[in-house]
Write an enzyme that holds these catalytic residues in place. Structure first.
Site, short mmCIF file in Angstrom:
data_model
loop_
_atom_site.label_atom_id
_atom_site.label_comp_id
_atom_site.label_asym_id
_atom_site.label_seq_id
_atom_site.Cartn_x
_atom_site.Cartn_y
_atom_site.Cartn_z
N GLY B 40 0.83 -1.20 0.00
CA GLY B 40 0.00 0.00 0.00
C GLY B 40 0.86 1.25 0.00
O GLY B 40 1.90 1.29 0.67
N ARG B 337 -18.84 13.17 14.00
CA ARG B 337 -19.52 12.55 12.85
C ARG B 337 -20.61 11.58 13.26
O ARG B 337 -21.68 11.56 12.67
CB ARG B 337 -18.48 11.83 12.00
CG ARG B 337 -17.56 12.82 11.34
CD ARG B 337 -16.42 12.17 10.60
NE ARG B 337 -15.67 13.22 9.91
CZ ARG B 337 -14.56 13.00 9.23
NH1 ARG B 337 -14.07 11.78 9.14
NH2 ARG B 337 -13.95 13.99 8.63
N HIS B 429 -17.65 5.78 5.42
CA HIS B 429 -16.51 6.60 5.05
C HIS B 429 -15.17 6.03 5.51
O HIS B 429 -14.17 6.12 4.82
CB HIS B 429 -16.71 7.99 5.64
CG HIS B 429 -15.60 8.95 5.36
ND1 HIS B 429 -15.20 9.23 4.07
CD2 HIS B 429 -14.81 9.68 6.17
CE1 HIS B 429 -14.21 10.11 4.12
NE2 HIS B 429 -13.95 10.38 5.38
N GLU B 453 -4.97 3.38 8.43
CA GLU B 453 -6.34 2.89 8.61
C GLU B 453 -6.38 1.36 8.75
O GLU B 453 -7.34 0.82 9.31
CB GLU B 453 -7.23 3.34 7.43
CG GLU B 453 -8.72 3.15 7.68
CD GLU B 453 -9.61 3.60 6.52
OE1 GLU B 453 -9.10 4.27 5.60
OE2 GLU B 453 -10.80 3.29 6.56
#
Lengths: 250, 666
Positions: B40, B337, B429, B453
Site C-alpha cells: 500500500g 460525525r 466513510h 487505517e
C-alpha cells in the site's frame, strides 16, 4: 437513454486493436460516464463476453486513474472534469459515442482503454521532490513565511492529478504541462530553491527520454486539463530551464 | 495467546520519548542487509516506505493502482490536525489527546493516542519542508480551520485537497528513494497472501495485475498500509479498488482483527440517487464550519419541497429546524460525525427527509455567504452595499475556501450550491477497526506490522475529522521507522530470506488454486451482484443502527450469500492477463468473510459507543449508552475457520489519565 458505443478493443500490447460497436439502453442521465460503462460490462459478462478494461478508482475526480478519450476529447465534453465526473446528461438520447484510450507513444496500451503511464512516475523520480529526509527536527513550519500569492500559485500547480489528459490531447504528445506543474510548484516555494536548477534540467531530460513531444504552444492541454493547470507553468518552466542551462555547470 | 500491548511504563507524557530511547538500533551497515516489504502506498505506506529507505533498509513497495500517487488517501479533503497552537486558542498536545480519546468514545488506548498527539506537530513541519503547499494567510503564515468535536482551530489544510497534497508529498519522498534504487516499486500488483515461516512473517505472495503472474517476495518484515474496509458496504466514499484483502489474508494467517464493527458513517455525503450507483461522494466536514444543517419543521413543507412546489429558499427561518443547533447548542453543527449522522437519520426516519427517497437533509451556506460578504465589503471599503453585492462578495469568499467541493457537488447533482442548499446524507466513510497491533504497531504475528487505517489503534469507536491523515503520517513517518528496529535488531545475521521454501510454495499454491477456481467456475452472475447484495445486508443490519435480531439474521444471510457466490459467480477471461473481474472476485470473497465477522463483533458488544449504535442501548434522549463496566476493552478476534466463530481475545483498556464520562456535546 439508448446509446451506441464505439469502443477501442485491444487484447494486449501486441494486438493491433479495433473499434467495436455496442448498444446500451435505459441509461439514466444522472449516471456518471463510468457507471454507464459498468452497465455495459455487466451486460457483457452476462452474455459470456469479455468486459471492457478501463482504469478507474476514486470516482471523484482526484486520483487521476480514469482516462478515456471520448468523442475526440480527453475526458470527453465538458471542462474541468475527469471521465468519472462526466455525467450522461451531457449526451443525447440515441447518440453514438466514440471511446478510445489515451494515444501517445510514451503511454503504450496495456489492454482496451488501459494505458501504461509510468513515464510520469519516472519524470517525478528524476527530480520532482525536495531532498529532505524524514526527521523530527526540521524547522518549525511557520519559521519561513511564504507570501500568500506564491503559496496559492504553488498550490494551483500542485493540484495536477497526473491523469495524462494533457499528453493525450496534444498533437505532439507533449508532457510539458505535467512536468512544468511540478517544476513550478517547487520553484515557487523557498523549500525547493536549493535544487531548483538541477531539478528542471533532470526532469526535462527525463521527459525527453520517455519520448514525449515538444510544446508548440497550441494550448490544447490547458483546455482539456481537468484541474485547470495553467500554461503559465510551461512559461515558468521554460524560464527555469533556460536559466539553469546557462548558469549550471552540470 | 495473551495480548501484549507492550505499552511502556511511566507517566503518559514520557512514555514515547522513553520508549524511543530504549528501542534497539540497527547499525547503518546492517540495515543494508535487511529487506522490508510495504503493501500500500497511501499516506501510511508511502511515508513508511520512504522513511525506511532513507534509514538504509531495502524496501519493496506494492500498490494495485498504476502509480503509488493514486492511493485513496489522495481523496481526503478537509485537513490534518496538529497541536501547534498557532491560533493561540489554548490548544496543546494534551487537548488534542483528550479530544481524540473523548471523540473515540473512550475505546482507544491512552498511550497510542498521546503519542499521536505528540508527533502531530512534527508532521506539519515535515510536510512544509517537503514543499506541501498548505493554505496561508496574508502574512505568509499557515492558516487553520476547525473540525467536528473540538473547540479549537487546529486543522491545517490545502483547500479541499489536503489529502492530495500530503500524499503527493509522501509520493515525492518515495519517488526520491525509487530513483536511488533504495525502493523497488511494484505498481499494479496485489498482495494475495502473507507467508509465515517459523512463526514469523517473512514475505508475501503478490499477483502482477498486468501479466497475471503470481510472484513470491521475501523480506525480514512486512508492513501493511493497505487502508480500511468500508467497501464491504459496496456503497461508500472509498475508491472502487479499496479492499480488505491484505488485512484479511493476514487475519487468516493468525493476525487478530480488532473491533471490526467500528465503522464511521460520515454525515455529509451526496445522497444515493439510483440503483446503478457505484460509489458515494463525500462533502468535506470542513463545510460544517460554515454550513448549517436543517430540515423543515412542518411535514407539509417537506412534501412541498419533495414535489417541487416549494424551494428550500422559500422557507423562512422560523419554518426551519436547525436540529443540530437545537439539540447540541455548545457544538452546534460541529458535533462529531457519529452524532451528526445519527441525528440526520433520526430526522429522516421521522419523515423529514427532503428528497424523493426521503434520505437527505439540507446543508445551507446562505448565512455564511452573507456574513462573509459583509466583512469583505468592509475590507474593500464598499459603503452601503446592496444585498446582491454582499452576496456576490460572500460567494467569492466561500469559493476561495471550498471552491472545488462546490464544483464537485454541482457536477454530480446539477444543482448550484451557492444559490440553493446542498442535499446531504450519511454514508460509509472510514473504518476505525482493523488489524490489532501493539504499541510498536506489530500485529499478533511477529514481523507483520499494520499502519494507518489498516490498524485499529488510535481512533477508538469514532474518529474525529482530520485525524486520519494525521494518523497515517504519524505511523509512517514517525512511529514505525523507529519501532521496527526493535524487531529487526534480531535479524542482522539472518541473511536474505529465501522464497524457495515449502512455506512459500504452499502459499503460492493456495493463491493459484483460488484464482483457477474462479476462472473455471461455471457460473452466470457478475461479481458486482454479490457485492451489492452484501452491501445491502451490511447497511441494513450493521450500519448506523444495529440490533440483536438484525445482526443474527445478517450472519446467516451472509453465509448463504457466500455459498451462492462460489457456486454462481462468473469470472470471464483468463488468469494470465489484466482481468479486472478476477481482481474484484478475489476482493469480494474476502469482504464476504469480513462482513460476517463485523456482525459477530457488533453482536458481542452489548453497548452503544461511537460509530457502533445498538438500538437496545440508548439513553432516553436517543444518545449512545456505553457500558464501561463490561465493555472497556478491545475485541481482538482470532480466525478459526468460520468468521462468525472467531475466538474473542480481550485487551482491557486502562484509563489512568482521563476520567470516563458520558460523551456530551450539548
Amino acid at each position: 437513454m439508448n446509446l451506441t458505443l464505439k469502443i477501442w478493443r485491444q487484447s494486449g500490447p501486441n494486438d493491433k486493436g479495433r473499434m467495436e460497436t455496442y448498444q446500451v439502453s435505459d441509461i439514466s442521465p444522472d449516471m456518471s460516464f463510468l457507471e454507464m460503462i459498468d452497465v455495459l460490462n455487466d451486460q457483457l459478462v452476462r452474455e459470456g463476453k469479455d468486459p471492457v478494461a478501463f482504469d478507474h478508482d476514486c470516482r471523484e475526480g482526484i486520483c487521476g486513474m480514469c482516462s478515456m478519450y471520448i468523442n475526440g476529447e480527453a475526458h470527453g465534453p465538458g471542462r474541468g472534469v475527469t471521465t468519472c465526473q462526466l455525467h450522461m446528461r451531457s449526451f443525447k438520447d440515441g447518440e453514438t459515442i466514440y471511446i478510445e484510450p489515451w494515444r501517445a507513444a510514451a503511454f503504450p496500451v496495456i489492454k482496451d482503454l488501459v494505458t501504461d503511464r509510468s513515464a510520469f512516475d519516472r519524470i517525478i523520480q528524476a527530480g520532482g521532490y525536495v531532498s529532505v529526509n524524514t526527521s523530527g527536527n526540521t524547522q518549525d513550519a511557520n519559521a519561513l513565511p511564504i507570501p500568500k500569492e506564491n503559496a496559492d500559485k504553488a498550490f494551483d500547480a500542485a493540484t495536477c492529478i497526473g491523469c495524462g489528459a494533457c499528453v493525450a490531447t496534444c498533437k505532439n504528445s507533449s508532457a510539458m504541462l505535467f512536468t512544468s506543474a511540478k517544476v513550478s510548484q517547487l520553484a515557487l516555494l523557498p523549500q525547493g530553491e536549493a535544487e531548483r536548477e538541477r531539478r528542471v534540467l533532470r526532469m526535462v531530460n527525463q521527459m525527453d527520454l520517455e519520448g514525449f513531444g515538444n510544446c508548440t504552444n497550441t494550448g490544447a492541454c490547458e483546455v482539456e486539463c481537468p484541474k485547470g493547470i495553467s500554461l503559465e507553468n510551461i512559461a515558468r518552466m521554460n524560464r527555469e530551464f533556460l536559466k539553469a542551462s546557462i548558469s549550471s555547470e552540470s | 495467546m495473551a495480548l501484549q500491548s507492550n505499552i511502556p511504563e511511566g507517566p503518559l507524557a514520557e512514555k514515547w520519548e522513553k520508549h524511543k530511547n530504549n528501542i534497539r538500533l540497527v547499525n547503518p551497515a546492517n540495515k543494508r542487509l535487511i529487506d522490508i516489504i510495504v503493501v500500500g502506498t497511501g499516506l501510511a505506506g508511502a511515508s513508511a516506505a520512504a522513511s525506511f529507505a532513507e534509514m538504509g533498509y531495502n524496501v519493496k513497495a506494492f500498490c494495485f493502482q498504476d502509480s503509488p500517487r493514486r492511493a485513496h488517501s489522495i481523496a481526503a479533503q478537509g485537513g490534518i490536525n496538529a497541536a501547534k497552537n498557532y491560533q493561540n486558542d489554548g490548544d496543546s498536545v494534551y487537548r488534542l489527546f483528550y479530544d481524540t480519546i473523548k471523540g473515540g468514545d473512550y475505546r482507544s488506548r491512552e498511550a497510542n493516542v498521546y503519542r499521536l498527539a505528540e508527533v502531530s506537530a512534527n508532521i506539519i513541519d515535515q510536510c512544509v519542508a517537503q514543499g506541501v503547499p498548505f493554505a496561508r494567510d496574508y502574512g505568509g503564515l499557515l492558516d487553520n480551520r476547525s473540525f467536528g468535536g473540538v473547540l479549537v482551530s487546529r486543522t491545517f489544510y490545502a483547500k479541499g485537497q489536503t489529502g492530495q497534497q500530503l500524499l503527493l508529498g509522501a509520493y515525492s519522498a518515495l519517488s526520491r528513494q525509487i530513483s536511488k534504487g533504495k525502493v523497488q516499486m511494484y505498481n499494479r500488483h496485489e498482495m494475495l497472501d502473507v507467508v509465515i515461516v517459523d512463526g514469523k512473517c517473512r514475505g508475501i505472495i503478490a499477483r502482477n495485475l498486468v501479466t497475471g503472474e503470481v510472484e513470491r517476495h521475501g523480506a525480514h518484515a512486512v508492513v501493511l498500509g493497505s487502508g480500511g474496509y468500508g467497501n464491504v458496504f459496496f456503497l461508500s466514499t472509498n475508491a472502487m479498488g479499496s479492499n480488505v484483502s491484505a488485512a484479511w489474508k493476514a487475519h487468516r494467517k493468525g493476525a487478530y482483527f480488532a473491533n471490526p464493527c467500528y465503522t464511521q458513517i460520515h454525515p455529509t455525503c451526496i445522497p444515493v440517487s439510483g440503483d446503478y450507483q457505484s460509489k458515494l461522494t463525500l462533502m468535506s466536514e470542513s463545510l460544517r464550519n460554515d454550513g448549517r444543517i436543517w430540515v423543515p419543521k412542518k411535514k407539509e413543507d417537506v412534501e412541498a419541497i419533495r414535489n417541487g412546489s416549494k424551494r428550500p429558499v422559500d422557507l423562512s427561518e422560523d419554518e426551519r429546524d436547525y436540529y443540530l443547533e437545537r439539540r447540541y447548542p455548545s457544538f452546534g453543527n460541529l458535533v462529531p460525525r457519529d452524532v451528526a449522522s445519527r441525528a440526520a437519520k433520526e430526522r429522516c426516519d421521522e419523515g423529514f427527509g427532503v428528497n424523493k427517497t426521503g434520505e437527505a437533509v439540507f446543508l445551507d451556506f446562505s448565512s455564511a455567504i452573507m456574513r462573509y460578504g459583509k466583512t469583505e465589503a468592509n475590507i474593500q471599503g464598499v459603503k452601503n452595499p446592496s444585498e446582491d453585492q454582499v452576496r456576490q462578495l460572500g460567494e467569492d469568499v466561500v469559493r476561495a475556501k471550498y471552491g472545488n467541493l462546490f464544483q464537485m457537488y454541482e457536477k454530480i447533482t446539477d444543482d448550484n450550491p451557492y444559490k440553493t442548499p446542498m442535499k446531504i446524507y450519511p454514508a460509509v466513510h472510514y473504518t476505525m477497526g482493523g488489524l490489532w497491533v501493539d504499541y510498536n504497531l506489530m500485529t499478533s504475528v511477529p514481523g507483520l506490522y499494520a499502519a494507518g487505517e489498516a490498524n485499529f489503534s488510535d481512533h477508538g469507536a469514532n474518529r474525529l475529522g482530520a485525524s486520519a491523515l494525521m494518523q497515517g503520517l504519524a505511523d509512517g513517518y514517525f512511529v514505525i521507522p523507529y519501532t521496527i528496529g526493535e524487531y529487526l535488531a534480531d535479524d542482522i545475521r539472518t541473511g536474505a530470506i529465501s522464497t524457495d521454501t515449502p512455506e512459500f510454495a504452499q502459499a503460492e499454491k493456495e493463491v493459484k488454486d483460488k484464482i483457477n477456481a474462479f476462472i473455471n467456475n461455471n457460473g452466470d452472475t457478475p461479481v458486482d451482484d454479490f457485492h451489492r447484495k452484501l452491501g445491502r445486508i451490511m447497511w441494513d443490519n450493521c450500519g448506523m443502527a444495529r440490533n440483536e435480531q438484525g445482526l443474527k439474521n445478517a450472519i446467516s444471510e451472509i453465509q448463504k450469500l457466500r455459498e451462492e457466490f462460489y457456486q454462481k459467480v462468473r469470472v470471464p477471461g483468463s488468469a494470465e492477463e489484466l482481468n479486472p473481474e478476477l481482481e474484484k472476485a478475489l476482493r469480494v470473497a474476502d469482504f464476504l468473510e469480513l462482513g460476517e465477522l463485523m456482525c459477530r463483533d457488533a453482536l458481542e458488544r452489548n453497548e452503544s459507543c461511537g460509530g457502533h449504535f445498538r438500538e437496545e442501548y440508548q439513553t432516553e434522549e436517543g444518545e449512545a449508552r456505553r457500558d464501561d463496566e463490561n465493555y472497556t476493552y478491545v475485541a481482538a478476534w482470532e480466525f478459526t475457520g468460520t468468521p462468525s466463530e472467531a475466538q474473542l481475545h480481550k485487551e482491557d483498556l486502562v484509563f489512568e489519565n482521563v476520567e470516563l464520562k458520558q460523551r456530551s456535546y450539548k
